[in-house]
Design a protein around this motif. Sequence first.
Motif, short mmCIF file in Angstrom:
data_model
loop_
_atom_site.label_atom_id
_atom_site.label_comp_id
_atom_site.label_asym_id
_atom_site.label_seq_id
_atom_site.Cartn_x
_atom_site.Cartn_y
_atom_site.Cartn_z
N ASN A 33 0.84 -1.21 0.00
CA ASN A 33 0.00 0.00 0.00
C ASN A 33 0.86 1.25 0.00
O ASN A 33 0.60 2.21 -0.72
N ALA A 37 1.14 4.23 -2.76
CA ALA A 37 0.93 5.64 -2.46
C ALA A 37 2.13 6.49 -2.90
O ALA A 37 2.00 7.69 -3.14
N ILE A 90 -3.25 9.45 4.08
CA ILE A 90 -4.61 8.94 3.82
C ILE A 90 -5.56 10.12 3.80
O ILE A 90 -5.49 10.99 4.68
N ILE A 108 -11.05 3.19 5.99
CA ILE A 108 -10.13 2.31 5.27
C ILE A 108 -10.14 0.87 5.78
O ILE A 108 -9.74 -0.03 5.06
N SER A 163 -12.03 1.34 -1.14
CA SER A 163 -10.76 1.56 -1.84
C SER A 163 -10.83 2.87 -2.60
O SER A 163 -11.89 3.24 -3.10
N GLY A 214 -7.34 -5.43 1.54
CA GLY A 214 -6.03 -5.57 2.19
C GLY A 214 -6.06 -5.16 3.65
O GLY A 214 -5.65 -5.94 4.54
N ALA A 248 1.38 8.41 5.33
CA ALA A 248 0.54 7.53 6.14
C ALA A 248 1.43 6.76 7.10
O ALA A 248 2.59 6.47 6.79
N PHE A 294 1.13 3.37 9.71
CA PHE A 294 0.36 2.26 10.28
C PHE A 294 1.11 1.68 11.46
O PHE A 294 2.32 1.51 11.40
P1 ADP Z 1 -6.78 -1.45 -1.73
O1 ADP Z 1 -5.30 -1.40 -1.58
O2 ADP Z 1 -7.29 -2.55 -2.59
O3 ADP Z 1 -7.40 -0.12 -2.05
P2 ADP Z 1 -6.75 -1.60 1.15
O4 ADP Z 1 -7.75 -2.10 2.12
O5 ADP Z 1 -5.39 -2.20 1.25
O6 ADP Z 1 -7.37 -1.83 -0.29
O7 ADP Z 1 -6.63 -0.03 1.28
C1 ADP Z 1 -7.79 0.75 1.37
C2 ADP Z 1 -7.50 2.20 1.11
O8 ADP Z 1 -6.71 2.75 2.16
C3 ADP Z 1 -6.72 2.46 -0.12
O9 ADP Z 1 -7.56 2.47 -1.28
C4 ADP Z 1 -6.16 3.84 0.16
O10 ADP Z 1 -7.11 4.86 -0.11
C5 ADP Z 1 -5.92 3.83 1.65
N1 ADP Z 1 -4.50 3.58 1.97
C6 ADP Z 1 -3.97 2.43 2.43
N2 ADP Z 1 -2.63 2.58 2.64
C7 ADP Z 1 -2.32 3.85 2.32
C8 ADP Z 1 -1.11 4.62 2.33
N3 ADP Z 1 0.07 4.10 2.74
N4 ADP Z 1 -1.19 5.91 1.96
C9 ADP Z 1 -2.35 6.46 1.56
N5 ADP Z 1 -3.54 5.78 1.53
C10 ADP Z 1 -3.53 4.50 1.91
#
Ligand code: ADP
Length: 504
Positions: free
Chosen positions: A411, A415, A446, A454, A460, A469, A492, A494
């Motif tokens: 992810n 990004a 994000i 999310i 997504s 994910g 972002a 996590f």
């Molecule tokens: P997908 O990758 O299929 O979109 P995820 O559940 O992994 O599904 O992620 C959901 C959403 O969270 C992403 O579409 C994105 O908008 C946001 N996201 C996740 N990780 C990041 C990141 N590192 N930076 C910015 N946005 C993120």
Amino acid sequence: MMKHLSIVPMTLMRPLVTWLVASVLAVALLAAFQYRAGLSELSNWARQTDTLLAEKLAQHDAHMTALAAVIRMAPDEPSASVQGLAESVITFYPRITDIATLRIDGDVAHVTTYGKSTGPAFEENRVASELPRLGKPGDTATRPTAGQYTYDIYKLVEAGRFLRLRINAAGLLDFDRVPPEYSIDLSLGDAVLFTRTADDTPILSATTSFSVSNPGQPLHLRIRRGISLGELLPWRLILPLLIGLAAVVWLLEQYRNASRERRRQERRAALLEQEAQLAHAGRVNALGEMASGIAHELAQPVAAMLSQSQAARRALTINRHDILEQALDANIREAKRAGDILGRMRAYISGAEARIEKVPLAEALAGALRLVETDLAQRGIALETTISDRPCIVAIDIISFQQVIHNLIRNAADALAGRAEPRIRLAARPEGYGTVITIADNGPGIEPAALDRIFEPFFSTKRDGMGLGLPLSARLIEKMDGTLEARNDGGACFTIRLPSGGDA
Ligand code: ADP
């Protein structure tokens, strides 16, 4: 801390309320049923009494007719034949207290009484105008007498001659057979012939009244039936009813609990099944992305084996057993390494069940990072890792853990597409009784509106994103008793928190 104090535990509250409501309804129904039963008993009793009274009044008519016939044949009074008949009537029908003839002479009516054992007797004369006006022989009229309980029936035998029957109204009803809760009023026109009041004090009562079916003697009976509390709600019924209801409510509650538990188990099983399928799909999907990494990792041992094999061959021609041995040992090592890599890949993509085991954190992270390093390098993304020196053991399912790290890094890499100096920082350190791992990137972060969503499945912002994910990662971490949170910190960030796995 505030504690909710309650006399009845919450789990008992619902069945208790159900039981109370059901009991109130059942008791109300029982009372209504008992009241109805009281009413129908009253109307049955009234019907029987009407029939009985009608029969008795018809007997009066019959006696009058017979006596009138005898009187007509006896022009002189007192008459022995009238006395004979009257005596037997009074003997057999004691409610007929008095039989008399009244002969009109000018303004005076001479009264002769029959039926007494002493024989017929003249009584004092009566004023003729007080007698009822009867048009033709055979006509009758009924009148209450001055004394209580009695009434008179007059019959015109022939012009100027009346027959009179005096009836004791109390003898019309057999009081021994009248239930004690019945109050009775028997009346003739406005005059009440007698009244009997029940001695209890009922909480409910029902009343019925009717005119006895005899037009010549228009008696009216009014019956009131009192219904006491004990009759309305008899304990011998209430007690088993309440106990029975409690048993039914208890059984229902057991059944409800059992089926709720079954549904919960079914839902859980379905969810677990779904999760396992999703996790598997996620790994197969990731495998595609990791293909170049796998090729890269395998290239190293394969190239090493190639060069070691060539060296072995040369050693054979120059007859150097020591070099040959070294080369073969190296080959064995490399082949094992390649086997390990393939084994790890197979374990990662297989649908193997979660297996929590205690592993050193650094080892688990190294395995996870190996899966992404090549991909990141190809995309030109720098990966900075800061892993605490302190030996740290975590209790995790290694495959799931690697999948989560892989998801978060992938992810972050997504990004960072098109960003200048893309960088991912992974830090792991012990904290409190557990371990904290952060994965932060210097991407756009994000979107604030998306921050709350999310972790929802299928959310997504990517054009071809599945939105699975993060929810999957959070669920996998939860299964290891940990938490996964997201925030913005530049890009972002996590945070995974895992409880301590204790000693290895
Ligand atoms: P997908 O990758 O299929 O979109 P995820 O559940 O992994 O599904 O992620 C959901 C959403 O969270 C992403 O579409 C994105 O908008 C946001 N996201 C996740 N990780 C990041 C990141 N590192 N930076 C910015 N946005 C993120």
